[in-house]
Design an enzyme around this catalytic site. Sequence first.
Site, PDB file in Angstrom:
ATOM      1  N   LYS A  81       0.918  -0.956   0.176  1.00 38.38           N
ATOM      2  CA  LYS A  81       0.137  -0.020   0.018  1.00 38.38           C
ATOM      3  C   LYS A  81       0.880   1.318   0.123  1.00 38.38           C
ATOM      4  O   LYS A  81       1.850   1.415   0.419  1.00 38.38           O
ATOM      5  CB  LYS A  81      -0.769  -0.003   1.317  1.00 38.38           C
TER       6      LYS A  81
HETATM    7  N1  GLU Z   1      -7.438   0.150  -3.208  1.00 39.14           N
HETATM    8  C1  GLU Z   1      -8.110  -0.904  -3.453  1.00 39.14           C
HETATM    9  C2  GLU Z   1      -8.065  -1.835  -2.251  1.00 39.14           C
HETATM   10  O1  GLU Z   1      -7.978  -1.454  -0.996  1.00 39.14           O
HETATM   11  C3  GLU Z   1      -7.632  -1.791  -4.776  1.00 39.14           C
HETATM   12  C4  GLU Z   1      -6.446  -2.154  -4.816  1.00 39.14           C
HETATM   13  C5  GLU Z   1      -5.884  -2.854  -6.065  1.00 39.14           C
HETATM   14  O2  GLU Z   1      -6.657  -2.864  -7.061  1.00 39.14           O
HETATM   15  O3  GLU Z   1      -4.659  -2.875  -6.108  1.00 39.14           O
HETATM   16  O4  GLU Z   1      -8.600  -3.059  -2.214  1.00 39.14           O
END
Ligand code: GLU
Length: 421
Positions: free
Chosen positions: A111
């Site tokens: 993240k």
């Molecule tokens: N931000 C989204 C999540 O928390 C998607 C992450 C992604 O597609 O890599 O799942």
Amino acid sequence: MNRELQNSETNPLEAMLHRFDIAAKRLDLDPGLYQILERPDREIIVAIPVQMEDRSIKVFTGYRVQHSVARGPGKGGVRFDRNVTLDEVRALAAWMTWKCAVVNVPFGGAKGGVICDPGKMTQVELERLTRRYMASIMDLIGPDRDVPAPDVNTNPQIMAWMMDTYSMHMRQSQPGVVTGKPIELGGSHGRVRATGYGVGLMTRESLYRMGLDPKQCKAAVQGAGNVGGVSAESLHALGIKVCAISDISGALYNDDGLDMSVVSAHLREHRTLEGLTCGDHIDGDAVLTLDVDVLVPAALENVITQKNAHDVKATVIVEGANGPMTPSAEAILDERGIFVCPDILANAGGVTVSYFEWVQNRLGYYWDERDVNERLEKIMVDAFQSVCGLADRESVSARTASYMLAIERVAHVYKLRGLYA
Ligand code: GLU
């Protein structure tokens, strides 16, 4: 392995670790693997200098945390928000590891976050910030290393800038380095709507599990952004009466059900609920405790706490956001027999279609939206059944079962790979 619940009401990392502990204990997880999985593999903090439009220079702080890259490249969004903290990004990175494992897509978890207030920045400033952030974290990023995506306050345009920055450095177009791109740049059909669409699927399955008929149910949704807005539309499509939806400006409420076509059209145009007249404007927090059957918290972390958990009236809670409920709130809700479809399952539609996007980029062959949604439905419904099957066999909550399923899958891969000494 005994963790105190000191700050888990406010710190998402502690809340995540608390759940990890419970599941690890049930699994009798090897203490060595426990130590590996409780902390991120790698984290980077970067200073991001940006020349603002008034020519002053502002230095922002950015993070990228890779919790695990054992099952595949790191995967997870980047959020731009005033309140980003390193512990929050660490929690979100670990949640991505568990999420990808629950739906069994071949990614690890990562993240990113940048402390900034995008609402107060111009497009030019946002583009400079995005490009410099990408350039600063680039050593860790790549289609086979770590693949960013949108999250809170980031969108396809921001992904396009990230993809372009990386591609310029690589001297060749690299669409698979980020997901959630505009369709024209190799984005996938269905990606923008995927998280909310998945929340709809998981709501349907949760209601069936509780013996409830969607057509007889009322719902409240917290959040009117990409996840909340599309979740509300998906619930409406199931025949559920969406009685309330909220955003930072407050909440819109109509006990007879909101006219979702009006709400959606307004949101598309104005991106806020302000100005809508098809319901009463009430306090934003009130959506969490309305007299409805389904509650979808689809905004930020820690909104259902021990303070308001007793007042929640829904029978089913489907977590569109990551970490919207604290562990102590959950204990209260479990006690009251409320079914919680946990975030790492409920909102996994986004990353699942991100996986499809990455696959399509590698293939250079693109699917239509129906293909994407059919594949998404199969993966999510299978995952729901695996989680609930495990919950029933082990007499644990769906949350604990989802962590158990994920930890087991991740731990298995670590055992197969062994330790590189
Ligand atoms: N931000 C989204 C999540 O928390 C998607 C992450 C992604 O597609 O890599 O799942």
